[in-house]
Design an enzyme around this catalytic site. Structure first.
Site, PDB file in Angstrom:
ATOM      1  N   LYS A 158      17.903 153.614  34.599  1.00 14.77           N
ATOM      2  CA  LYS A 158      18.820 152.675  33.948  1.00 14.77           C
ATOM      3  C   LYS A 158      18.058 151.722  33.041  1.00 14.77           C
ATOM      4  CE  LYS A 158      22.553 150.794  35.911  1.00 14.77           C
ATOM      5  NZ  LYS A 158      23.327 150.041  36.936  1.00 14.77           N
ATOM      6  N   LEU A 159      18.553 151.614  31.826  1.00 16.55           N
ATOM      7  CA  LEU A 159      17.962 150.728  30.823  1.00 16.55           C
ATOM      8  C   LEU A 159      19.071 149.934  30.141  1.00 16.55           C
ATOM      9  CD1 LEU A 159      15.836 153.576  29.290  1.00 16.55           C
ATOM     10  CD2 LEU A 159      14.776 151.523  30.225  1.00 16.55           C
TER      11      LEU A 159
END
Length: 318
Positions: free
Chosen positions: A132-133
């Site tokens: 996740k970014l």
């Protein structure tokens, strides 16, 4: 008649938005997502004490520097919780890169590699992980490189069409457009109440979904951040939705009939030229809601990461 949750599962893949293993067992989602706030919350659960202790002991073997130990323990704890969740869900776990790296492409890539390595050392293949970014320009560019390496990404804190378009053009595996936080902003800004069909968050995700399907983008649309089940019902047919335990419980106890609302286009047309960085930044900046909510989301995740690190530091030095 099947309950609302069971009906929904036949149309849309349900993902649990929690780090609580017991809640995941109860609702049997396909995947699960975590973030720094959920990891902090999970760290308070007594049953997780052994996962924290394992992370602490491991970190001590990696470095003699306390700041590095704290960072390592935080990464290891996130992976430990992910490993436990993967014993229950058949699909994937999303594990988030430190929000303080949201504007650091190289730092984000390095952290992603570290998380994948920790999962692999625990016997988990990268095919079960989503990194996740935050959907900053730097985060999207980091994801583009990671995807080319075969590391799939989940781009989060997504509040605008510009972010969604850039993610698709970068070949990102999955996006998490936020619904409830968009609604929060508009309610505060206008003082109005919105029906589920008029909900600005629902309208945003619907627009993104239709654009992706019309132009043949393979990026998965996973609506996130819900305030009520009405928003969820209006997005029936979305590729995936990640939902917290309280709303999953409400759906499990409801008999509301679910009708598919989002339907993919039968024919596709080619999209235009990809956004340049300058175009992305301008279009994003033109959306005051998205600018405010992205900045706020990054700050809040960073605050919770800091709180977690204070707790870990106390344990490391006690």
């Amino acid at each position: 008649m099947a309950n609302t949750l069971e009906q929904f599962k036949s149309i849309t893949t349900i993902v649990a938005d929690t780090g609580d293993i017991e809640a995941i067992k109860r609702y049997q989602p396909e995947d699960a997502t975590t973030n720094p706030s959920l990891i902090l919350k999970a760290a308070q659960i007594p049953d997780y004490a052994h996962l924290i202790e394992n992370a602490i002991e491991w970190a001590k073997t990696q470095s003699s520097q306390i700041d590095q130990q704290v960072e390592d323990a935080g990464d290891k704890l996130a992976v430990n919780i992910g490993v436990e969740i993967l014993k229950i869900v058949p699909g994937r776990i999303s594990t988030e890169v430190d929000a303080r790296l949201s504007f650091d492409k190289a730092g984000s890539i390095a952290k992603a590699h570290k998380l994948i390595k920790l999962y692999q050392e625990a016997g988990i293949d990268k095919s079960r992980i989503l990194i996740k970014l935050a959907s900053t320009w730097e985060g999207i560019c980091a994801a583009k490189e990671l995807e080319q390496e075969g590391i799939n990404c989940n781009l989060t804190l997504l509040f605008s069409f510009a972010q969604a378009r850039a993610c698709a053009e970068a070949g990102v595996y999955l996006i998490s457009p936020f619904v409830g936080r968009i609604l929060d902003w508009y309610k505060k800004d206008t003082g109005l109440e919105y029906s589920a069909t008029e909900d600005p968050g629902v309208v945003s995700v619907t627009e993104i979904y239709n654009y992706y399907k019309r132009h043949g983008f393979n990026t998965v649309v996973m609506g996130a951040s819900f305030r009520n089940t009405g928003e969820i019902i209006e997005l029936a047919g979305c590729d995936r939705l990640t939902i917290g335990p309280a709303l999953l419980e409400e759906m499990a106890n409801s008999q509301t009939e679910v009708v598919r609302k989002l339907i993919p286009a039968e024919t596709t047309v080619e999209a235009g030229e990809p956004l340049t960085e300058a175009q992305f930044r301008w279009e994003f900046n033109e959306n005051p809601m998205a600018v405010e909510k992205l900045a706020e989301g990054i700050r809040n995740f960073a605050i919770d990461q800091g709180k977690l690190e204070v707790m870990l530091k106390e344990k490391l030095t006690s």
